[in-house]
Write a protein that holds these residues in place. Sequence first.
Motif, PDB file in Angstrom:
ATOM      1  N   PRO A 163       0.829  -1.208   0.000  1.00 41.28           N
ATOM      2  CA  PRO A 163       0.000   0.000   0.000  1.00 41.28           C
ATOM      3  C   PRO A 163       0.865   1.260   0.000  1.00 41.28           C
ATOM      4  CG  PRO A 163      -0.868  -1.604   1.553  1.00 41.28           C
ATOM      5  CD  PRO A 163       0.453  -2.151   1.065  1.00 41.28           C
ATOM      6  N   GLY A 164       0.570   2.157  -0.889  1.00 43.16           N
ATOM      7  CA  GLY A 164       1.367   3.367  -1.042  1.00 43.16           C
ATOM      8  C   GLY A 164       2.530   3.213  -1.997  1.00 43.16           C
ATOM      9  N   ARG A 194       2.381   0.867  -4.932  1.00 42.54           N
ATOM     10  CA  ARG A 194       1.871  -0.073  -5.918  1.00 42.54           C
ATOM     11  C   ARG A 194       2.683   0.017  -7.206  1.00 42.54           C
ATOM     12  NH1 ARG A 194      -0.604  -3.708  -2.822  1.00 42.54           N
ATOM     13  NH2 ARG A 194      -2.401  -2.863  -1.694  1.00 42.54           N
ATOM     14  N   PRO A 195       2.734  -1.070  -7.988  1.00 46.19           N
ATOM     15  CA  PRO A 195       3.625  -1.102  -9.161  1.00 46.19           C
ATOM     16  C   PRO A 195       3.178  -0.231 -10.323  1.00 46.19           C
ATOM     17  CG  PRO A 195       2.357  -3.129  -8.985  1.00 46.19           C
ATOM     18  CD  PRO A 195       2.119  -2.370  -7.718  1.00 46.19           C
ATOM     19  N   THR A 196       1.862   0.072 -10.427  1.00 47.90           N
ATOM     20  CA  THR A 196       1.378   0.884 -11.544  1.00 47.90           C
ATOM     21  C   THR A 196       0.369   1.901 -11.045  1.00 47.90           C
ATOM     22  OG1 THR A 196      -0.553  -0.493 -12.086  1.00 47.90           O
ATOM     23  CG2 THR A 196       1.546  -1.119 -13.077  1.00 47.90           C
ATOM     24  N   ILE A 197       0.116   2.885 -11.895  1.00 45.29           N
ATOM     25  CA  ILE A 197      -0.982   3.801 -11.604  1.00 45.29           C
ATOM     26  C   ILE A 197      -2.299   3.025 -11.731  1.00 45.29           C
ATOM     27  CG2 ILE A 197       0.269   5.832 -12.410  1.00 45.29           C
ATOM     28  CD1 ILE A 197      -1.305   5.629 -15.036  1.00 45.29           C
ATOM     29  N   MET A 198      -3.334   3.500 -11.072  1.00 43.77           N
ATOM     30  CA  MET A 198      -4.673   2.911 -11.138  1.00 43.77           C
ATOM     31  C   MET A 198      -4.664   1.420 -10.800  1.00 43.77           C
ATOM     32  SD  MET A 198      -6.101   4.793 -14.593  1.00 43.77           S
ATOM     33  CE  MET A 198      -7.646   3.888 -14.510  1.00 43.77           C
ATOM     34  N   TRP A 199      -3.762   1.027  -9.875  1.00 43.90           N
ATOM     35  CA  TRP A 199      -3.761  -0.374  -9.440  1.00 43.90           C
ATOM     36  C   TRP A 199      -4.921  -0.593  -8.482  1.00 43.90           C
ATOM     37  CZ3 TRP A 199      -3.859  -3.227  -5.039  1.00 43.90           C
ATOM     38  CH2 TRP A 199      -3.488  -4.564  -5.143  1.00 43.90           C
ATOM     39  N   PRO A 200      -5.677  -1.692  -8.536  1.00 42.44           N
ATOM     40  CA  PRO A 200      -5.542  -2.849  -9.425  1.00 42.44           C
ATOM     41  C   PRO A 200      -6.401  -2.769 -10.682  1.00 42.44           C
ATOM     42  CG  PRO A 200      -7.124  -3.359  -7.728  1.00 42.44           C
ATOM     43  CD  PRO A 200      -6.692  -1.927  -7.485  1.00 42.44           C
ATOM     44  N   VAL A 201      -7.053  -1.612 -10.916  1.00 46.09           N
ATOM     45  CA  VAL A 201      -7.994  -1.517 -12.027  1.00 46.09           C
ATOM     46  C   VAL A 201      -7.299  -1.694 -13.373  1.00 46.09           C
ATOM     47  CG1 VAL A 201      -9.644  -0.005 -13.204  1.00 46.09           C
ATOM     48  CG2 VAL A 201      -9.552  -0.061 -10.694  1.00 46.09           C
ATOM     49  N   LEU A 202      -6.169  -0.975 -13.568  1.00 41.55           N
ATOM     50  CA  LEU A 202      -5.500  -1.008 -14.874  1.00 41.55           C
ATOM     51  C   LEU A 202      -5.053  -2.414 -15.258  1.00 41.55           C
ATOM     52  CD1 LEU A 202      -4.621   0.851 -17.208  1.00 41.55           C
ATOM     53  CD2 LEU A 202      -2.388   1.001 -16.100  1.00 41.55           C
ATOM     54  N   PRO A 203      -4.289  -3.139 -14.417  1.00 41.36           N
ATOM     55  CA  PRO A 203      -3.906  -4.499 -14.820  1.00 41.36           C
ATOM     56  C   PRO A 203      -5.088  -5.444 -14.964  1.00 41.36           C
ATOM     57  CG  PRO A 203      -3.196  -4.034 -12.573  1.00 41.36           C
ATOM     58  CD  PRO A 203      -3.635  -2.744 -13.154  1.00 41.36           C
ATOM     59  N   ALA A 204      -6.107  -5.289 -14.130  1.00 38.82           N
ATOM     60  CA  ALA A 204      -7.275  -6.173 -14.230  1.00 38.82           C
ATOM     61  C   ALA A 204      -8.022  -5.944 -15.541  1.00 38.82           C
ATOM     62  CB  ALA A 204      -8.207  -5.948 -13.040  1.00 38.82           C
ATOM     63  N   VAL A 205      -8.228  -4.678 -15.889  1.00 44.05           N
ATOM     64  CA  VAL A 205      -8.945  -4.375 -17.131  1.00 44.05           C
ATOM     65  C   VAL A 205      -8.145  -4.845 -18.339  1.00 44.05           C
ATOM     66  CG1 VAL A 205      -9.737  -2.489 -18.621  1.00 44.05           C
ATOM     67  CG2 VAL A 205     -10.259  -2.461 -16.169  1.00 44.05           C
ATOM     68  N   PHE A 206      -6.825  -4.562 -18.350  1.00 45.70           N
ATOM     69  CA  PHE A 206      -6.000  -5.012 -19.477  1.00 45.70           C
ATOM     70  C   PHE A 206      -6.049  -6.530 -19.609  1.00 45.70           C
ATOM     71  CE2 PHE A 206      -2.108  -6.861 -21.115  1.00 45.70           C
ATOM     72  CZ  PHE A 206      -1.959  -6.203 -22.328  1.00 45.70           C
TER      73      PHE A 206
END
Length: 457
Positions: free
Chosen positions: A395-396, A398-410
């Motif tokens: 927390p604070g 995270r590996p990417t912006i918009m985590w976890p939404v961005l990797p999940a959506v991709f």
Amino acid sequence: MADLKLRVCSLFQVIGRLSSTNRPKRTIGMTSLVCLVIANMIGAGVYTTSGYSLQALGTPTRVLAMWAVAAVIAIAGAICYGGLSRQLVRSGGEYLFLSRAVHPLAGFMAGWISLLAGFTGAIAFAATTFVNYLPEQLGADEPREKIMAAVGLIALAALLHLFQTGPGTIGQNILVGIKLLAIVGFIAIGIAAVELPAAVEATDAAAAAGPSFSTYANQLMWISFSFAGFNASIYVAGEARLGKQTVRRSMLFAAVGVSVIYLLLNTVFLFTAPLSEIVGRGDLAAVVGDYLGGETLGMAVQLLVALSLATSVSAMLQAGPRVYVKMAEDGMLPRWFIPSDGVPRTAILLQAYLATLLVCAATVQDLLDYTSFLLSVSAASTVLCLLLPRFRGQPGQRPTIMWPVLPAVFGLMTLGIAIVGCLYRYQQSPTSLMLSLAVVGSGIGVYWFRPDRVGPR
């Protein structure tokens, strides 16, 4: 005193062993990484796909919209792969991340897909399309001559990388620079000739009813194949200078730049020549070149496409073998893949040999379908590793912006598009799905029955 001498001798032996290990030298800089990604991305797909997509979707606007969606997905993927590379800066690509985050079998399957489809299929597809874009004056008209020309390209690209990494990388950078200048010149000529509002209105007015969702998904899978090389830097991350910064930035910069180029190129392809001349054409770029500037520009475009495809083959023969070296170091492949001086000659030769076999055995259509599906599944699975404990960070941090939404959506979008597109293509022709199942089945068999079952490290 004897005991002290023994300890000193043992210390020197340990130091000698450490210094003789085959650790890759970090010789690849930011410019070379960006050129590697661009060379992997700008290959056969952008010059061939839109003619087929226009036939399936009905209007240039729909096709261009699919290119825009694929561009957004690719940029999101580059950000996600950058998040993975920040945490583990080593060569190996999807194999490395899946074997560490999920299970050695998952990593092995990703590496196996790279060996038989991700790189081998893509190299064969690029080499086959390269021959189709050679000017008629070179005389490669007969099927036998076309196969020989494609095989010759693969052999030359392999020779470029069989020696030291530096000269091959420099040569590739120069060719990529020439390619980019030529593409920008062609785009400038095309954009000057396009009357976009009138062209859009005319083509949309003649449009038929919209195709089915599965048709859109299939075309998006094909188009996404043109963006497939956005993650090329991760395959050579262990040889990249300042790896944590350069690897992720090179993927993002190249993905954004190539996306702009693709959208501009397809605007020229789709809104200059009459639709009747480009629908269903695999040599779309050459047709548009002839329409814009006659035989001279048409031949120049053919040479540009051939150069793009040649650099794509070269880049894939540079990146792919690094995966097999890492698999060999983990005991997943025979140890004779591990080079003595950092240059993976055995892996390069095997990659070239398998691509040559595929050139001789499959059609362009089957290569595109079979490669696109397996690449999509592998990429989606890898990015979803960002949701697992090994790569999700804290927390604070995270590996990417918009985590976890961005990797999940991709991951879910890429996987869903691949499945829907594959089922659609299976109804048209089951060959590509049969090839994909054969790759998966053979990979599982090799994994369980390989002689040296050592865990990844």
